[in-house]
Motif scaffolding. Structure first.
Motif, PDB file in Angstrom:
ATOM      1  N   PHE A 165      29.361  -4.456   8.108  1.00  0.00           N
ATOM      2  CA  PHE A 165      29.380  -5.718   7.362  1.00  0.00           C
ATOM      3  C   PHE A 165      29.104  -6.898   8.288  1.00  0.00           C
ATOM      4  O   PHE A 165      28.345  -7.807   7.955  1.00  0.00           O
ATOM      5  N   ALA A 166      29.733  -6.881   9.480  1.00  0.00           N
ATOM      6  CA  ALA A 166      29.534  -7.979  10.440  1.00  0.00           C
ATOM      7  C   ALA A 166      28.075  -8.063  10.864  1.00  0.00           C
ATOM      8  O   ALA A 166      27.506  -9.158  10.985  1.00  0.00           O
ATOM      9  N   ALA A 167      27.437  -6.905  11.078  1.00  0.00           N
ATOM     10  CA  ALA A 167      26.020  -6.895  11.463  1.00  0.00           C
ATOM     11  C   ALA A 167      25.141  -7.417  10.328  1.00  0.00           C
ATOM     12  O   ALA A 167      24.195  -8.178  10.557  1.00  0.00           O
ATOM     13  N   GLU A 168      25.446  -6.999   9.092  1.00  0.00           N
ATOM     14  CA  GLU A 168      24.678  -7.491   7.935  1.00  0.00           C
ATOM     15  C   GLU A 168      24.848  -8.997   7.758  1.00  0.00           C
ATOM     16  O   GLU A 168      23.906  -9.706   7.406  1.00  0.00           O
ATOM     17  N   LEU A 169      26.054  -9.483   8.020  1.00  0.00           N
ATOM     18  CA  LEU A 169      26.297 -10.923   7.919  1.00  0.00           C
ATOM     19  C   LEU A 169      25.495 -11.674   8.971  1.00  0.00           C
ATOM     20  O   LEU A 169      24.945 -12.754   8.700  1.00  0.00           O
ATOM     21  N   ALA A 170      25.415 -11.106  10.166  1.00  0.00           N
ATOM     22  CA  ALA A 170      24.625 -11.729  11.227  1.00  0.00           C
ATOM     23  C   ALA A 170      23.158 -11.832  10.816  1.00  0.00           C
ATOM     24  O   ALA A 170      22.503 -12.867  11.024  1.00  0.00           O
ATOM     25  N   LYS A 171      22.633 -10.781  10.217  1.00  0.00           N
ATOM     26  CA  LYS A 171      21.245 -10.820   9.743  1.00  0.00           C
ATOM     27  C   LYS A 171      21.084 -11.838   8.617  1.00  0.00           C
ATOM     28  O   LYS A 171      20.076 -12.555   8.545  1.00  0.00           O
ATOM     29  N   ALA A 172      22.088 -11.915   7.736  1.00  0.00           N
ATOM     30  CA  ALA A 172      21.999 -12.791   6.576  1.00  0.00           C
ATOM     31  C   ALA A 172      22.010 -14.279   6.951  1.00  0.00           C
ATOM     32  O   ALA A 172      21.445 -15.110   6.222  1.00  0.00           O
ATOM     33  N   VAL A 173      22.626 -14.612   8.086  1.00  0.00           N
ATOM     34  CA  VAL A 173      22.638 -16.021   8.498  1.00  0.00           C
ATOM     35  C   VAL A 173      21.412 -16.375   9.342  1.00  0.00           C
ATOM     36  O   VAL A 173      21.278 -17.511   9.807  1.00  0.00           O
TER      37      VAL A 173
END
Length: 367
Positions: A165-173
């Motif tokens: 989830f943290a990695a996906e959030l990093a991509k999303a920002v």
């Protein structure tokens, strides 16, 4: 309240013992001091301690090491091993200017071992007094916590899912080149992620992402990358080297493995364990209890006659922190005095007393 119950715990250790029989501190002190002096350089003398945060205890160890350069100190603490604290990197967070707060399995409002939680709780409360000051708190967590219960938006995930989830959030920002573990997100989780990323980007420089202390190291890395990309570093996030009087070791598990190897190789004459219970807390695959028995003499300093104390040759009752003098350096570098409330109930000793035995004034008090 818990500390007071521990102080007056009737199960606390009350006597110095050798192989289960009552002895005196002076007997241990004489035998230990003569043994170390006889080695000339400390060969075969090992100390295993919980993480040392006392500037005075660190200074004493450095003096012991100067006198006996072959003596070895290993620090092992289950609460520190494998965390960013161990790696010498301190990331401090400020909620004073944060409009949006994100917790990635970080229970920073309950104080369950989270560094600086007093400050974070105060700042959160100050922001929460006025609805316009704090827009939203998001909690992504693996178990219900105080922080999660306070959050406007909470997403429950398995602890093993939070790195993804943290990695996906990093991509999303907007971070590029981020490798995220493959995971089949539900529509609800995708919606949560998209809304969170949008909110963070809308509050760049006025937001903060806080990773859990015991999460996978990749979560800490992702959180720092997100904070950097949003311009939070220098505003709500401060990054710097840890201020240690004695570094806790770059890899406490590796240091503990090296100690086990030396025990199994018969290199350990004396193993002195200071305020630790490794037979209980060491990783099971190290088979510490088996290696432990290969030391010629083991001495254990502890408040309780615990699993390690029961197996050690010498056991010395430790003074509780509310009945002994010391000092301590906090994670942010602040030094405080540890002042006793009462004299030791059972004549307990401290790690200060043990190290001091090997120095020029063996009877010098911790005070």
């Amino acid at each position: 309240q818990g500390a007071l119950l521990d102080l007056y715990d009737p199960d606390r250790s009350q006597h110095v013992t050798f192989r289960g029989e009552n002895r005196e501190w002076a007997e241990f002190a004489q035998e230990f001091r003569l043994k170390v002096a006889g080695t000339k350089d400390g060969t075969g003398i090992y100390f295993l301690s919980s993480t040392i945060t006392s500037p005075t205890l660190a200074r004493q160890w450095k003096a012991v090491q100067a006198a006996y350069p072959k003596a070895t100190l290993v620090q092992y603490d289950p609460a520190v091993a494998g965390t960013s604290l161990e790696k010498g990197l301190i990331v401090q967070y400020s909620l004073a200017e944060a409009d949006v707060i994100v917790s990635l399995d970080a229970d920073f409002l309950s104080g369950a071992g989270f560094p600086g939680f007093h400050k974070l709780v105060r700042e959160y409360a100050d922001r929460r007094k006025s609805p316009e000051k704090l827009k939203r708190l998001y909690a992504i967590e693996s178990t219900p916590t105080t922080t999660g219960m306070k959050a406007e938006h909470r997403l429950g995930l398995r602890a093993s899912e939070i790195p993804a989830f943290a990695a996906e959030l990093a991509k999303a920002v907007g971070l590029s080149g981020v490798e995220s573990p493959a995971y089949a997100w539900t529509d609800e989780q995708k919606k949560f992620l998209a809304a969170l990323a949008k909110d963070l980007k809308a509050h760049a420089g006025k937001s903060v992402v806080i990773p859990g202390l015991y999460q996978d190291p990749s979560v800490t890395a992702s959180a720092l990358a997100i904070n950097s990309a949003l311009g939070n570093v220098g505003k709500t996030v401060a990054v710097g080297p840890a201020l240690y009087d004695l570094p806790p070791g770059s890899d406490q598990i590796a240091d503990l493995k090296a100690l086990v190897a030396d025990l199994n190789a018969g290199k350990v004459d004396w193993l002195v364990i200071l305020n630790a219970n490794p037979i209980y807390s060491a990783p099971a695959d190290l088979e510490f209890a088996t290696a432990f028995n290969k030391a010629k003499v083991v001495a254990h300093l502890g408040t309780h006659y615990d699993e390690t104390g029961h197996e050690a040759h010498w056991h010395i009752p430790a003074a509780h922190f509310l009945e002994s003098w010391s000092d301590a350096r906090a994670y942010d570098g602040t030094v405080s005095i540890v002042q006793p409330m009462i004299d030791p109930l059972y004549g307990g000793k401290t790690a200060h007393d043990v190290f001091q035995l090997l120095l020029n004034e063996p009877g010098l008090s911790a005070y």
